[in-house]
Design a protein around this motif. Structure first.
Motif, PDB file in Angstrom:
ATOM      1  N   LYS A 217     -33.286  45.817  75.427  1.00  0.00           N
ATOM      2  CA  LYS A 217     -34.532  45.981  74.670  1.00  0.00           C
ATOM      3  C   LYS A 217     -35.211  44.659  74.334  1.00  0.00           C
ATOM      4  O   LYS A 217     -36.056  44.611  73.447  1.00  0.00           O
ATOM      5  CB  LYS A 217     -34.232  46.733  73.376  1.00  0.00           C
ATOM      6  CG  LYS A 217     -33.832  48.166  73.612  1.00  0.00           C
ATOM      7  CD  LYS A 217     -33.787  48.898  72.299  1.00  0.00           C
ATOM      8  CE  LYS A 217     -33.523  50.358  72.502  1.00  0.00           C
ATOM      9  NZ  LYS A 217     -32.816  50.926  71.342  1.00  0.00           N
ATOM     10  N   LEU A 218     -34.821  43.600  75.003  1.00  0.00           N
ATOM     11  CA  LEU A 218     -35.395  42.267  74.760  1.00  0.00           C
ATOM     12  C   LEU A 218     -35.379  41.922  73.262  1.00  0.00           C
ATOM     13  O   LEU A 218     -36.398  41.600  72.667  1.00  0.00           O
ATOM     14  CB  LEU A 218     -36.818  42.199  75.339  1.00  0.00           C
ATOM     15  CG  LEU A 218     -36.891  42.332  76.871  1.00  0.00           C
ATOM     16  CD1 LEU A 218     -38.309  42.524  77.358  1.00  0.00           C
ATOM     17  CD2 LEU A 218     -36.252  41.132  77.549  1.00  0.00           C
ATOM     18  N   ARG A 219     -34.174  41.999  72.707  1.00  0.00           N
ATOM     19  CA  ARG A 219     -34.015  41.736  71.261  1.00  0.00           C
ATOM     20  C   ARG A 219     -33.845  40.253  70.955  1.00  0.00           C
ATOM     21  O   ARG A 219     -33.967  39.834  69.819  1.00  0.00           O
ATOM     22  CB  ARG A 219     -32.752  42.445  70.738  1.00  0.00           C
ATOM     23  CG  ARG A 219     -32.806  43.953  70.774  1.00  0.00           C
ATOM     24  CD  ARG A 219     -31.543  44.536  70.161  1.00  0.00           C
ATOM     25  NE  ARG A 219     -30.325  44.147  70.889  1.00  0.00           N
ATOM     26  CZ  ARG A 219     -29.121  44.041  70.358  1.00  0.00           C
ATOM     27  NH1 ARG A 219     -28.949  44.253  69.062  1.00  0.00           N
ATOM     28  NH2 ARG A 219     -28.077  43.716  71.091  1.00  0.00           N
ATOM     29  N   THR A 220     -33.460  39.457  71.987  1.00  0.00           N
ATOM     30  CA  THR A 220     -33.152  38.055  71.680  1.00  0.00           C
ATOM     31  C   THR A 220     -34.414  37.204  71.620  1.00  0.00           C
ATOM     32  O   THR A 220     -35.410  37.497  72.273  1.00  0.00           O
ATOM     33  CB  THR A 220     -32.208  37.449  72.754  1.00  0.00           C
ATOM     34  OG1 THR A 220     -32.794  37.683  74.035  1.00  0.00           O
ATOM     35  CG2 THR A 220     -30.836  38.070  72.695  1.00  0.00           C
ATOM     36  N   ASN A 221     -34.304  36.145  70.852  1.00  0.00           N
ATOM     37  CA  ASN A 221     -35.416  35.210  70.718  1.00  0.00           C
ATOM     38  C   ASN A 221     -35.386  34.256  71.919  1.00  0.00           C
ATOM     39  O   ASN A 221     -34.394  33.566  72.140  1.00  0.00           O
ATOM     40  CB  ASN A 221     -35.230  34.432  69.410  1.00  0.00           C
ATOM     41  CG  ASN A 221     -36.335  33.437  69.192  1.00  0.00           C
ATOM     42  OD1 ASN A 221     -37.139  33.171  70.083  1.00  0.00           O
ATOM     43  ND2 ASN A 221     -36.367  32.879  67.990  1.00  0.00           N
ATOM     44  N   LEU A 222     -36.472  34.219  72.668  1.00  0.00           N
ATOM     45  CA  LEU A 222     -36.495  33.403  73.885  1.00  0.00           C
ATOM     46  C   LEU A 222     -36.496  31.902  73.577  1.00  0.00           C
ATOM     47  O   LEU A 222     -36.428  31.080  74.478  1.00  0.00           O
ATOM     48  CB  LEU A 222     -37.689  33.780  74.770  1.00  0.00           C
ATOM     49  CG  LEU A 222     -37.715  35.246  75.229  1.00  0.00           C
ATOM     50  CD1 LEU A 222     -38.911  35.513  76.131  1.00  0.00           C
ATOM     51  CD2 LEU A 222     -36.423  35.643  75.932  1.00  0.00           C
ATOM     52  N   GLU A 223     -36.537  31.577  72.308  1.00  0.00           N
ATOM     53  CA  GLU A 223     -36.422  30.170  71.890  1.00  0.00           C
ATOM     54  C   GLU A 223     -34.964  29.795  71.589  1.00  0.00           C
ATOM     55  O   GLU A 223     -34.675  28.653  71.237  1.00  0.00           O
ATOM     56  CB  GLU A 223     -37.260  29.904  70.620  1.00  0.00           C
ATOM     57  CG  GLU A 223     -38.765  30.119  70.788  1.00  0.00           C
ATOM     58  CD  GLU A 223     -39.345  29.217  71.861  1.00  0.00           C
ATOM     59  OE1 GLU A 223     -38.979  28.027  71.889  1.00  0.00           O
ATOM     60  OE2 GLU A 223     -40.130  29.713  72.699  1.00  0.00           O
ATOM     61  N   SER A 224     -34.038  30.754  71.694  1.00  0.00           N
ATOM     62  CA  SER A 224     -32.621  30.473  71.397  1.00  0.00           C
ATOM     63  C   SER A 224     -32.092  29.407  72.361  1.00  0.00           C
ATOM     64  O   SER A 224     -32.570  29.305  73.499  1.00  0.00           O
ATOM     65  CB  SER A 224     -31.764  31.729  71.567  1.00  0.00           C
ATOM     66  OG  SER A 224     -32.360  32.823  70.934  1.00  0.00           O
ATOM     67  N   PRO A 225     -31.072  28.636  71.921  1.00  0.00           N
ATOM     68  CA  PRO A 225     -30.556  27.539  72.761  1.00  0.00           C
ATOM     69  C   PRO A 225     -30.150  27.973  74.170  1.00  0.00           C
ATOM     70  O   PRO A 225     -30.327  27.229  75.115  1.00  0.00           O
ATOM     71  CB  PRO A 225     -29.333  27.038  71.984  1.00  0.00           C
ATOM     72  CG  PRO A 225     -29.457  27.584  70.613  1.00  0.00           C
ATOM     73  CD  PRO A 225     -30.414  28.731  70.624  1.00  0.00           C
ATOM     74  N   ILE A 226     -29.638  29.188  74.310  1.00  0.00           N
ATOM     75  CA  ILE A 226     -29.163  29.621  75.627  1.00  0.00           C
ATOM     76  C   ILE A 226     -30.270  29.619  76.680  1.00  0.00           C
ATOM     77  O   ILE A 226     -30.041  29.414  77.860  1.00  0.00           O
ATOM     78  CB  ILE A 226     -28.474  31.007  75.544  1.00  0.00           C
ATOM     79  CG1 ILE A 226     -27.671  31.269  76.820  1.00  0.00           C
ATOM     80  CG2 ILE A 226     -29.483  32.134  75.307  1.00  0.00           C
ATOM     81  CD1 ILE A 226     -26.501  32.164  76.643  1.00  0.00           C
ATOM     82  N   TYR A 227     -31.521  29.824  76.228  1.00  0.00           N
ATOM     83  CA  TYR A 227     -32.641  29.875  77.168  1.00  0.00           C
ATOM     84  C   TYR A 227     -33.197  28.495  77.517  1.00  0.00           C
ATOM     85  O   TYR A 227     -34.084  28.364  78.339  1.00  0.00           O
ATOM     86  CB  TYR A 227     -33.785  30.719  76.582  1.00  0.00           C
ATOM     87  CG  TYR A 227     -33.457  32.189  76.493  1.00  0.00           C
ATOM     88  CD1 TYR A 227     -33.419  32.976  77.632  1.00  0.00           C
ATOM     89  CD2 TYR A 227     -33.174  32.788  75.260  1.00  0.00           C
ATOM     90  CE1 TYR A 227     -33.110  34.328  77.564  1.00  0.00           C
ATOM     91  CE2 TYR A 227     -32.866  34.139  75.179  1.00  0.00           C
ATOM     92  CZ  TYR A 227     -32.832  34.896  76.324  1.00  0.00           C
ATOM     93  OH  TYR A 227     -32.525  36.230  76.260  1.00  0.00           O
ATOM     94  N   LYS A 228     -32.660  27.476  76.850  1.00  0.00           N
ATOM     95  CA  LYS A 228     -33.277  26.147  76.985  1.00  0.00           C
ATOM     96  C   LYS A 228     -33.015  25.454  78.310  1.00  0.00           C
ATOM     97  O   LYS A 228     -33.763  24.591  78.728  1.00  0.00           O
ATOM     98  CB  LYS A 228     -32.805  25.227  75.843  1.00  0.00           C
ATOM     99  CG  LYS A 228     -33.318  25.649  74.476  1.00  0.00           C
ATOM    100  CD  LYS A 228     -34.809  25.299  74.325  1.00  0.00           C
ATOM    101  CE  LYS A 228     -35.316  25.725  72.963  1.00  0.00           C
ATOM    102  NZ  LYS A 228     -36.610  26.389  73.026  1.00  0.00           N
ATOM    103  N   GLU A 229     -31.898  25.783  78.953  1.00  0.00           N
ATOM    104  CA  GLU A 229     -31.623  25.118  80.227  1.00  0.00           C
ATOM    105  C   GLU A 229     -30.972  26.074  81.219  1.00  0.00           C
ATOM    106  O   GLU A 229     -30.414  27.095  80.830  1.00  0.00           O
ATOM    107  CB  GLU A 229     -30.723  23.895  80.005  1.00  0.00           C
ATOM    108  CG  GLU A 229     -29.540  24.191  79.102  1.00  0.00           C
ATOM    109  CD  GLU A 229     -28.243  23.694  79.638  1.00  0.00           C
ATOM    110  OE1 GLU A 229     -27.478  24.513  80.183  1.00  0.00           O
ATOM    111  OE2 GLU A 229     -27.997  22.484  79.509  1.00  0.00           O
ATOM    112  N   GLY A 230     -31.086  25.714  82.500  1.00  0.00           N
ATOM    113  CA  GLY A 230     -30.536  26.548  83.567  1.00  0.00           C
ATOM    114  C   GLY A 230     -31.545  27.580  84.041  1.00  0.00           C
ATOM    115  O   GLY A 230     -32.564  27.801  83.402  1.00  0.00           O
ATOM    116  N   GLU A 231     -31.213  28.168  85.206  1.00  0.00           N
ATOM    117  CA  GLU A 231     -32.065  29.264  85.697  1.00  0.00           C
ATOM    118  C   GLU A 231     -31.672  30.512  84.935  1.00  0.00           C
ATOM    119  O   GLU A 231     -30.494  30.832  84.841  1.00  0.00           O
ATOM    120  CB  GLU A 231     -31.745  29.528  87.175  1.00  0.00           C
ATOM    121  CG  GLU A 231     -32.500  28.672  88.148  1.00  0.00           C
ATOM    122  CD  GLU A 231     -31.963  28.875  89.563  1.00  0.00           C
ATOM    123  OE1 GLU A 231     -31.652  30.011  89.958  1.00  0.00           O
ATOM    124  OE2 GLU A 231     -31.822  27.849  90.260  1.00  0.00           O
TER     125      GLU A 231
END
Ligand code: AOF
Ligand code: ZN
Length: 347
Positions: A217-231
């Motif tokens: 449901k796209l609950r996570t914040n796309l600014e979270s650290p996990i999204y910061k690097e990598g494909e």
């Protein structure tokens, strides 16, 4: 002559390419002169670069390999790929004997390399430390023979199999040494896979080249650290697009859960050959039927809490005969924790 030690050396050399050779195999090579002295070593450094045999042979210039022996953990190739066939080079350089760990499962090679060598009058010894060589390239073997992604789970639990207390406190169950080992394990896999629940509970970074995130449901914040690097490959039930550096992949849903089989198939199509699952008990439990391997760290702790979270949380069974069964192949210590490595036994 006993070639086991040299084959072991090939395996160790090959491991230097871990994380860099996918979708190609890990390959190491040792060359002996005609008197049995080691004169060169090599390995496949990186996808697209020289094969191990070529790497080792190209270090020799004065023909000292003539009449010598080449040891390699995978059958030399016979096809023109990114580089010309290694079997041809071995013949050209006048080696007398080739020691091989396992046949190549790539249908383009599959015994042709061995036939080529034998036809040229080279003595070939096969299947030296075959089991170890097969384990080294378990990912490549699954990819080639089944056309499927290799899936492993990493979990870290207390002695009583819990990944967190009921309040969700879990982050540092295992020690620093164990966490260092986790980084090495991650590096062997093309991608890590985790879920929105883990991101919401722990907000991890999970440093890696490729990350698969399941967030229906796209609950996570796309600014979270996990999204910061990598494909990033974000599997969800609504969006199908590439935006803000994120691959959103629309995924079928079954019983309110993203379809795991679809995700694994899609990942393979996207060129991801191996996945390390690092998530909570629900996903680890749900994905069990598709997995090839488990890395299970155990810390000498007991939470003793009935409502703590289990590492494989997926169903209730009443009959022990309904359990998933495994073969433990390795037990290591990362003081004070241990790591069990096990494979499913297919019933
Ligand atoms: C490697 N490294 O040391 C050996 C390989 O794409 P190419 O042209 O590099 O060819 C890849 C195939 O070559 C691979 O699938 C395997 O069958 C064979 N052997 N590959 O990348 C090596 N010896
Ligand atoms: Zn080759």
């Amino acid at each position: 002559m006993q070639y086991n030690l040299f084959m072991k050396k090939c395996i160790d050399l090959a491991k230097q390419g871990e994380g860099l050779t996918s979708p190609n195999p890990l390959v190491g090579c040792v060359i002996l002169d005609k008197d049995g002295n080691e004169i060169s070593t090599g390995y496949h450094h990186k996808y697209g670069e020289n094969h191990a045999e070529r790497d080792a042979l190209f270090k020799l210039h004065n023909g000292e390999e003539k009449g010598g022996t080449l040891i390699v953990n995978l059958e030399p190739c016979s096809h023109y790929g990114k580089t010309p066939p290694c079997a041809d080079l071995i013949i050209e350089r006048g080696l007398k004997k080739v020691i091989i760990g396992m046949q190549d499962v790539n249908p383009l090679v599959a015994g042709n390399g061995i036939r080529k060598l034998k036809k040229a009058g080279i003595e070939v010894v096969e299947n030296v430390l075959e089991d170890e060589c097969k384990q080294l390239n378990e990912i490549f073997i699954k990819n080639m023979t089944k056309n499927e992604v290799f899936v492993a789970i990493k979990t870290a639990t207390t002695l009583d199999g819990k990944i967190a207390t009921k309040s969700g406190s879990s982050k540092w169950i295992t020690s620093e040494k164990a966490r260092e080992e986790v980084k090495k394990i991650r590096n062997r896999y093309d991608a890590i896979l985790t879920t929105s629940s883990t991101i919401l509970a722990d907000n991890p970074t999970m440093a890696h080249r490729k990350k698969i995130i399941l967030d229906r449901k796209l609950r996570t914040n796309l600014e979270s650290p996990i999204y910061k690097e990598g494909e990033i490959y974000l599997f969800n039930e609504t969006l199908d697009m590439f935006e803000g550096g994120i691959n959103f992949i629309k995924t079928p849903v079954e019983n309110e859960k993203l379809d795991l089989q679809f995700i694994l198939q899609k990942a393979f199509e996207l060129g991801i050959k191996s996945i390390l699952v690092e998530a909570g008990g629900h996903l680890s439990g749900g994905i069990l039927k598709y997995i090839d391997k488990i890395y299970h760290f155990i810390a000498p702790k007991i939470t003793g809490d009935n409502s703590s979270l289990s590492c494989f949380d997926f169903r209730e069974i009443n009959d022990i005969n309904e359990s998933y069964n495994f073969q433990i192949v390795k037990t290591e210590t990362f003081d004070p924790d241990i790591l069990l490595t096990y494979y499913p036994i297919l019933k």
